[in-house]
Enzyme design. Structure first.
Site, PDB file in Angstrom:
ATOM      1  N   CYS A 210       0.826  -1.221   0.000  1.00 46.05           N
ATOM      2  CA  CYS A 210       0.000   0.000   0.000  1.00 46.05           C
ATOM      3  C   CYS A 210       0.859   1.270   0.000  1.00 46.05           C
ATOM      4  O   CYS A 210       1.469   1.589  -1.012  1.00 46.05           O
ATOM      5  CB  CYS A 210      -0.970  -0.052   1.177  1.00 46.05           C
ATOM      6  SG  CYS A 210      -2.465   0.927   0.906  1.00 46.05           S
TER       7      CYS A 210
ATOM      8  N   HIS B  31      -4.047  -5.199  -0.007  1.00 47.16           N
ATOM      9  CA  HIS B  31      -3.732  -5.768   1.304  1.00 47.16           C
ATOM     10  C   HIS B  31      -3.871  -7.288   1.307  1.00 47.16           C
ATOM     11  O   HIS B  31      -4.938  -7.826   1.594  1.00 47.16           O
ATOM     12  CB  HIS B  31      -4.646  -5.162   2.373  1.00 47.16           C
ATOM     13  CG  HIS B  31      -4.301  -3.761   2.725  1.00 47.16           C
ATOM     14  ND1 HIS B  31      -3.356  -3.442   3.683  1.00 47.16           N
ATOM     15  CD2 HIS B  31      -4.751  -2.586   2.230  1.00 47.16           C
ATOM     16  CE1 HIS B  31      -3.252  -2.129   3.771  1.00 47.16           C
ATOM     17  NE2 HIS B  31      -4.080  -1.589   2.900  1.00 47.16           N
TER      18      HIS B  31
ATOM     19  N   GLU C 226      -2.822  -9.330   3.470  1.00 49.58           N
ATOM     20  CA  GLU C 226      -3.077  -9.827   4.833  1.00 49.58           C
ATOM     21  C   GLU C 226      -4.544  -9.795   5.199  1.00 49.58           C
ATOM     22  O   GLU C 226      -4.964 -10.446   6.164  1.00 49.58           O
ATOM     23  CB  GLU C 226      -2.252  -9.028   5.848  1.00 49.58           C
ATOM     24  CG  GLU C 226      -2.864  -7.703   6.281  1.00 49.58           C
ATOM     25  CD  GLU C 226      -2.851  -6.623   5.210  1.00 49.58           C
ATOM     26  OE1 GLU C 226      -3.589  -5.635   5.341  1.00 49.58           O
ATOM     27  OE2 GLU C 226      -2.085  -6.754   4.229  1.00 49.58           O
TER      28      GLU C 226
END
Length: 370
Positions: A258, A344, A346
């Site tokens: 990001c 993202h 995760e």
């Protein structure tokens, strides 16, 4: 069901447009920031605590917010990071047995102003047509002129450095100190789940403040480097960009997510720009140009890197592209184990479409150690 008095409230946009609603829980006050919207059906607690949202007024497009309460484990930082919440229907009661408290209790604990009963469909449509802009929410509905003057003093997100507001003040460690690998992570707004994903793959992580020099990060003798997500404009992060240049030249694996992706681009001389509307949600389609596979991704960013400059760069390759608007969603360096993505992995919305990125990072680290 406990009755909550609904005090009148409003949302004032920088262009003078007003949307009316009610103050959640009867709380009074004013909150300012850049207005943005997230299209996720779930995950509101993770969104509210994500450091990347620091300084933003969050509009949730899902019609019901708060219906499953909050849980102590579902946080991405130590506190709420959004500036304020705007929603349609706020659920004061929750039905999930494992929840620790209601969303109202959670917001009150974090002293966050929220307004409900707003026509969020009309609001999101308006923001999409007119672009992201500063705004405020307030219960001072009879002080429009004064609120307009206050809103004029709110700085634009463009050119705004916010990592210093959310980064750790002192270095700290995460994971098992007996782990196989060591990673130096630059915290420019890091999410807890990123650290969890690194640790569960056998890493002991030392997390450094946003303005840490490369030399200090190198002293720990890591096997690889990581640059985190975070809020605000990447261009003012001169210390992080300088550190990233040296990380690249260290010939150790480097992974950015990001804001870290944008910093990595700037370190390679590729410019960034503020988007008319950012990408925020858990349903964004990405094409992996290396494998030809599609990914459903979680995204949260209001800036992007310049595609033309990236395509023309002799040392960079575009690895991922956003299928909605063709913005650059991933890059890698051709002759180094250096790569980054604008989304993202995760967050696992696919549910695990992008997990391989962490594995790719560790494969590079293992190769470097052998």
């Amino acid at each position: 069901m406990k009755y909550h008095a609904k005090k009148r409230a409003l949302l004032l946009l920088a262009d003078g447009t007003i949307f009316y609603g009610k103050a959640v829980g009867g709380k009074e006050g004013t909150a300012v920031g850049e207005v943005c919207f997230n299209t996720g059906m779930t995950g509101y607690q993770e969104i509210f605590t994500d450091p990347s949202y620091f300084g933003q007024l969050m509009v949730t497009t899902n019609a019901h917010i708060g219906n499953y309460g909050t849980h102590a484990d579902e946080i991405e930082s130590d506190s709420v990071k959004i500036a304020g919440l705007i929603c349609k229907n706020f659920s004061y009661e929750y039905s999930r047995p494992s929840a620790n408290m209601s969303l109202l209790e959670f917001l009150d604990k974090n002293n966050l102003l929220a307004i409900s009963d707003v026509d969020t469909r009309a609001l999101v449509s308006y923001i999409r047509d007119h672009g992201a802009m500063n705004a405020l929410i307030s219960t001072r509905v009879d002080e429009i002129d004064a609120l307009k003057e206050e809103l004029k003093s709110v700085p634009s997100m463009e050119g705004l450095e916010l990592s210093s507001k959310v980064s750790t003040k002192e270095p700290y460690y995460y994971g098992d100190e007996n782990s196989t690998y060591k990673i130096s992570a630059l915290d420019i707004g890091i999410k807890k789940n990123i650290l969890r994903n690194l640790a569960k793959r056998g890493a002991y992580i030392k997390v450094f403040p946003y303005n840490t020099s490369f030399e200090e990060m190198k002293e720990w003798n890591p096997d690889g480097y990581f640059i985190s997500n975070g809020p605000g404009d990447p261009e003012p992060l001169t210390d992080a960009i300088a550190a990233a240049k040296k990380m690249i030249n260290s010939d150790k694996p480097l992974f950015g997510i990001c804001l870290g992706h944008q910093v990595l681009a700037l370190a390679n001389g590729v410019s960034t720009y503020k988007m008319y509307n950012g990408h925020r949600g858990i349903n964004h389609p990405i094409l992996n140009l290396v494998t030809g596979k599609g990914e459903i991704t979680s995204q949260n960013h209001g800036f992007a890197i310049n595609r033309e400059e990236t395509e023309a760069h002799p040392d960079l390759e575009i690895t991922h592209t956003h299928l909605n608007d063709q913005t650059v969603a991933g890059i890698r360096m051709k002759d180094k184990e250096v790569f980054s993505v604008q989304y993202h992995p995760e967050a696992s919305p696919g549910p695990h479409d992008a997990d391989y990125l962490f594995d790719q990072f560790f494969d590079a680290i293992k190769t470097g150690k052998n």
